[in-house]
Design an enzyme around this catalytic site. Sequence first.
Site, PDB file in Angstrom:
ATOM      1  CG  HIS A 102      52.788  50.098  49.786  1.00 56.32           C
ATOM      2  ND1 HIS A 102      52.644  49.289  50.771  1.00 56.32           N
ATOM      3  CD2 HIS A 102      51.994  49.915  48.540  1.00 56.32           C
ATOM      4  CE1 HIS A 102      51.270  48.360  50.220  1.00 56.32           C
ATOM      5  NE2 HIS A 102      51.128  49.226  49.391  1.00 56.32           N
ATOM      6  CG  ASP A 144      48.318  52.683  42.152  1.00 57.76           C
ATOM      7  OD1 ASP A 144      47.456  52.191  41.528  1.00 57.76           O
ATOM      8  OD2 ASP A 144      47.986  53.030  43.483  1.00 57.76           O
TER       9      ASP A 144
HETATM   10  N1  ACO Z   1      55.400  61.761  48.593  1.00 58.34           N
HETATM   11  C1  ACO Z   1      56.223  62.476  49.558  1.00 58.34           C
HETATM   12  N2  ACO Z   1      56.205  62.030  50.891  1.00 58.34           N
HETATM   13  C2  ACO Z   1      55.775  60.952  51.170  1.00 58.34           C
HETATM   14  C3  ACO Z   1      55.099  60.209  50.309  1.00 58.34           C
HETATM   15  C4  ACO Z   1      54.698  60.729  48.819  1.00 58.34           C
HETATM   16  N3  ACO Z   1      54.119  59.841  47.851  1.00 58.34           N
HETATM   17  N4  ACO Z   1      54.532  58.911  50.982  1.00 58.34           N
HETATM   18  C5  ACO Z   1      55.217  59.029  52.246  1.00 58.34           C
HETATM   19  N5  ACO Z   1      55.615  60.426  52.174  1.00 58.34           N
HETATM   20  C6  ACO Z   1      56.494  60.919  53.527  1.00 58.34           C
HETATM   21  C7  ACO Z   1      55.583  61.256  54.598  1.00 58.34           C
HETATM   22  O1  ACO Z   1      55.187  62.608  54.364  1.00 58.34           O
HETATM   23  C8  ACO Z   1      56.279  61.019  56.024  1.00 58.34           C
HETATM   24  O2  ACO Z   1      57.109  61.859  55.953  1.00 58.34           O
HETATM   25  P1  ACO Z   1      57.703  62.408  57.677  1.00 58.34           P
HETATM   26  O3  ACO Z   1      58.086  61.086  58.255  1.00 58.34           O
HETATM   27  O4  ACO Z   1      58.662  63.396  57.189  1.00 58.34           O
HETATM   28  O5  ACO Z   1      56.369  62.909  58.170  1.00 58.34           O
HETATM   29  C9  ACO Z   1      56.929  59.659  55.672  1.00 58.34           C
HETATM   30  O6  ACO Z   1      57.066  59.548  54.009  1.00 58.34           O
HETATM   31  C10 ACO Z   1      56.086  58.345  55.897  1.00 58.34           C
HETATM   32  O7  ACO Z   1      54.852  58.531  55.335  1.00 58.34           O
HETATM   33  P2  ACO Z   1      53.357  57.886  55.871  1.00 58.34           P
HETATM   34  O8  ACO Z   1      52.348  59.079  55.440  1.00 58.34           O
HETATM   35  O9  ACO Z   1      53.264  57.690  57.257  1.00 58.34           O
HETATM   36  O10 ACO Z   1      53.125  56.739  55.171  1.00 58.34           O
HETATM   37  P3  ACO Z   1      51.704  55.847  55.254  1.00 58.34           P
HETATM   38  O11 ACO Z   1      52.124  54.561  55.505  1.00 58.34           O
HETATM   39  O12 ACO Z   1      50.739  56.352  56.036  1.00 58.34           O
HETATM   40  O13 ACO Z   1      51.303  56.136  53.817  1.00 58.34           O
HETATM   41  C11 ACO Z   1      50.598  56.120  51.559  1.00 58.34           C
HETATM   42  C12 ACO Z   1      51.408  55.250  52.728  1.00 58.34           C
HETATM   43  C13 ACO Z   1      49.319  56.410  51.756  1.00 58.34           C
HETATM   44  C14 ACO Z   1      50.543  55.052  50.387  1.00 58.34           C
HETATM   45  C15 ACO Z   1      51.755  57.290  51.126  1.00 58.34           C
HETATM   46  O14 ACO Z   1      52.903  56.887  50.889  1.00 58.34           O
HETATM   47  C16 ACO Z   1      51.170  58.188  50.032  1.00 58.34           C
HETATM   48  O15 ACO Z   1      50.438  59.144  50.376  1.00 58.34           O
HETATM   49  N6  ACO Z   1      51.467  57.754  48.732  1.00 58.34           N
HETATM   50  C17 ACO Z   1      50.786  58.694  47.555  1.00 58.34           C
HETATM   51  C18 ACO Z   1      49.480  58.294  47.007  1.00 58.34           C
HETATM   52  C19 ACO Z   1      49.900  56.646  46.454  1.00 58.34           C
HETATM   53  O16 ACO Z   1      50.524  56.356  45.738  1.00 58.34           O
HETATM   54  N7  ACO Z   1      48.858  55.483  47.118  1.00 58.34           N
HETATM   55  C20 ACO Z   1      48.874  54.219  46.383  1.00 58.34           C
HETATM   56  C21 ACO Z   1      49.471  53.277  47.502  1.00 58.34           C
HETATM   57  S1  ACO Z   1      49.366  51.842  46.905  1.00 58.34           S
HETATM   58  C22 ACO Z   1      47.740  51.314  46.896  1.00 58.34           C
HETATM   59  O17 ACO Z   1      46.745  51.595  47.481  1.00 58.34           O
HETATM   60  C23 ACO Z   1      47.346  50.311  45.858  1.00 58.34           C
END
Ligand code: ACO
Length: 428
Positions: free
Chosen positions: A306, A363
Amino acid sequence: MAQTATLTIDGKTYELPIIVGTEGEKAIDITKLRDQTGLITYDPGFGNTGSCKSAITFIDGEKGILRYRGIPVEAFETNPNFVEVAYLLIFGHLPNAQEKLNFSERLTKNELLNESMKHHFEGFPVTAPPMAILSAMINTLSCYHHQFFELEDNDAFMEMAARLISKIRTIAAFSYRRSLGLPFIYPDPKLRYCANFLHMMFSLPYEQYYIEPEIEDAMNLLLILHADHEQNCSTSTVRIVESSEANCFASCAAGVCALWGRLHGGANEKVLEMLEKIHQGGITPEECIKMAKDKNSSFRLMGFGHRVYKNYDPRAKIIKTMVDKVLTKRKINDPLINIARRIEELALADSYFIDRKLYPNVDFYSGIMLRALGIPTNMFTVIFAMGRLPGWIAQWREQHMDSSMRIARPRQIYIGNNEMSFVPLEQR
Ligand code: ACO
């Protein structure tokens, strides 16, 4: 004395004011930065940008805290009532008995759709994604209610809010019925908000759907947990659309579109797809974790991570407990819950997830919860939108009433061609 931040550019220093929120959060006020320095800030994804001041929802992502108008979200677990929470978010306080009655009466009065709107549903193919229908139909509402475009008067605003909150439930249920080719079931004015929604979804002509109190409570709590989440993608979209002084129907329709994406509200559907795939033997939980860590793969562990929470999402914690209750009550033995628990266990013990502070988000368990309530997968994000609507309306109103707000218009760093001459077609 007010704090300031000092910025030095090319040997020249600038004092920038620091704003402090009621919970002690601090922000550097850069509203005059470009005027004074000629520079802008660069923050793709707005991870470090405060786009507004808001008194609606407080989140401490490090501690896993979520409060609506100051009230911790856990307080709504006993006797959950979505209508009360909607009122709290929009009007700033919990309604007293009279206010609650008045607002509920407005919801009941507005529960029907204009009959001509029924024909719109028939214009969509039965395979239409319900989120597309929802967004289109919320926008269509604006064709019927022009009087709600200017909303300086409180009573008119309350009527508009009740109209939207009541009708979204009817639209959501009708879009589901349309996808199955089933007759529309009209709302029953004797039923409360969530019971009425379940009735419109699942009753048949001459066969009333029985709504167990525990299931009605679970539906209420689920909507409450989605009701607001400060400046997330869909809420920021609503605010951006409002900033051009677009009406609340159009702004919320845009919010639905933003919510649709798989990185936002669409994630709950994707979580279920992932769990189903594992269940059907397509992939093991261990492989799933491995893929999520693989930087050469675009796969992400859906329902994990998140932007704001760097701790367990408090909503996920509540839903996880609720899932157990509903599965027991309904005597459902859902194999997906065990797979979800296994994935959670593996991820929380894995240094990739630990180091990046990736925990289950709202979620991760909400899909299993909705499945236990009998809601089909393609309706999951629609239910999320129903829950989030009061938050969008509250944020729309807060911004609408804030005379200091300007049209949202970010800048950019241009990285394209420098000036070049136009080449006539015959010379290209
Ligand atoms: N699985 C694997 N790796 C992940 C995940 C994940 N679900 N989420 C983040 N990471 C990793 C990224 O690859 C990144 O790694 P790095 O530092 O080696 O490059 C690091 O964790 C930071 O991630 P960001 O993408 O910078 O995080 P951001 O804050 O931009 O994204 C998000 C947040 C979109 C929710 C992300 O965690 C994600 O895609 N999760 C899966 C989708 C999801 O569950 N969405 C629902 C969110 S809650 C809502 O909207 C109600």
